[in-house]
Design a protein around this motif. Structure first.
Motif, PDB file in Angstrom:
ATOM      1  N   VAL A  75       0.854  -1.185   0.000  1.00  0.00           N
ATOM      2  CA  VAL A  75       0.000   0.000   0.000  1.00  0.00           C
ATOM      3  C   VAL A  75       0.891   1.237   0.000  1.00  0.00           C
ATOM      4  O   VAL A  75       1.858   1.319   0.759  1.00  0.00           O
ATOM      5  N   ASN A  83      -3.334   3.847  -2.051  1.00  0.00           N
ATOM      6  CA  ASN A  83      -3.525   2.885  -3.129  1.00  0.00           C
ATOM      7  C   ASN A  83      -2.815   1.573  -2.861  1.00  0.00           C
ATOM      8  O   ASN A  83      -1.699   1.570  -2.327  1.00  0.00           O
ATOM      9  N   LEU A  84      -3.445   0.484  -3.296  1.00  0.00           N
ATOM     10  CA  LEU A  84      -2.748  -0.791  -3.404  1.00  0.00           C
ATOM     11  C   LEU A  84      -1.913  -0.721  -4.669  1.00  0.00           C
ATOM     12  O   LEU A  84      -2.387  -0.206  -5.694  1.00  0.00           O
ATOM     13  N   LEU A 130      -7.740   2.828  -2.776  1.00  0.00           N
ATOM     14  CA  LEU A 130      -8.474   2.525  -1.551  1.00  0.00           C
ATOM     15  C   LEU A 130      -9.192   3.768  -1.032  1.00  0.00           C
ATOM     16  O   LEU A 130     -10.349   3.702  -0.643  1.00  0.00           O
ATOM     17  N   ALA A 147      -3.735   1.102   6.218  1.00  0.00           N
ATOM     18  CA  ALA A 147      -3.028   0.455   5.109  1.00  0.00           C
ATOM     19  C   ALA A 147      -2.653  -0.975   5.468  1.00  0.00           C
ATOM     20  O   ALA A 147      -2.851  -1.905   4.675  1.00  0.00           O
ATOM     21  N   ARG A 151      -4.072  -4.402   3.722  1.00  0.00           N
ATOM     22  CA  ARG A 151      -3.127  -5.339   3.092  1.00  0.00           C
ATOM     23  C   ARG A 151      -3.318  -6.753   3.643  1.00  0.00           C
ATOM     24  O   ARG A 151      -3.368  -7.720   2.905  1.00  0.00           O
TER      25      ARG A 151
END
Length: 186
Positions: A75, A83-84, A130, A147, A151
């Motif tokens: 992440v 964001n991933l 995300l 995060a 994950r």
């Protein structure tokens, strides 16, 4: 808490892709966290300064990048988004996509759409939003905790059940990103 992107669905693991980008694939043999942070700090300094949707309490940080099916998954927190990211560690199993093409990836928590990008320093990377913007985070630590929870929950149903003490059996329907993150924080 705004969540961006499509909800997980029961589609195939990888959606049909556009033709591959030209040129050699930039492979990340070592953990790309340091490079990601440098590149996105440059983006922040060169293109994002003084924009109203930046969260001044957050900084660029790559969180929990590790091997996932032979590639790097983690992440990225920035003052404008969380964001991933998927980055290639080898050519095997990496679908070459054009800029903007969408790749649907199957995880334990469901299927998620990633958008292909090409950067001069990073090469091809695939991104799944995300949060955007990230104004609801009070500090870097709360963003980092979110995060990490995302994950873990994304890739391991056992971990999702351990985090969600209110779970009553298996997840029977795909979760929206918002519900996915809410479950991780219960």
């Amino acid at each position: 808490m705004p969540a961006i992107g499509n909800s997980p669905s029961a589609s195939p693991a990888i959606a049909p892709a556009a033709p591959a980008v030209s040129g050699a694939l930039h492979l990340h043999r070592d953990n790309p966290s340091t490079l990601l942070e440098a590149v996105f700090r440059d983006v922040e300094e060169q293109r994002m300064t003084d924009l109203p949707f930046l969260n001044p309490r957050l900084r660029v940080e790559a969180v929990d990048f590790a091997d996932w099916q032979g590639h790097w998954l983690g992440v990225l927190i920035t003052p404008w988004a969380m964001n991933l990211l998927l980055l290639p560690a080898s050519e095997q199993g990496w679908p070459r996509l054009t800029q903007g093409a969408i790749r649907r990836v199957a995880f334990a928590a469901g299927n998620y759409d990633f958008v292909a990008s090409v950067d001069a320093r990073l090469g091809e990377l695939h991104t799944c939003s995300l949060f955007s913007p990230v104004l609801e985070f009070a500090d870097q630590d709360s963003a980092r905790q979110t995060a990490r929870a995302a994950r873990i929950a994304l890739t391991t149903l056992d971990d999702l059940a351990a985090v969600d003490t209110h779970a009553a059996g298996e997840i029977s329907a795909p979760l929206s990103r918002r519900d996915f993150l809410r479950r991780a924080w219960r």
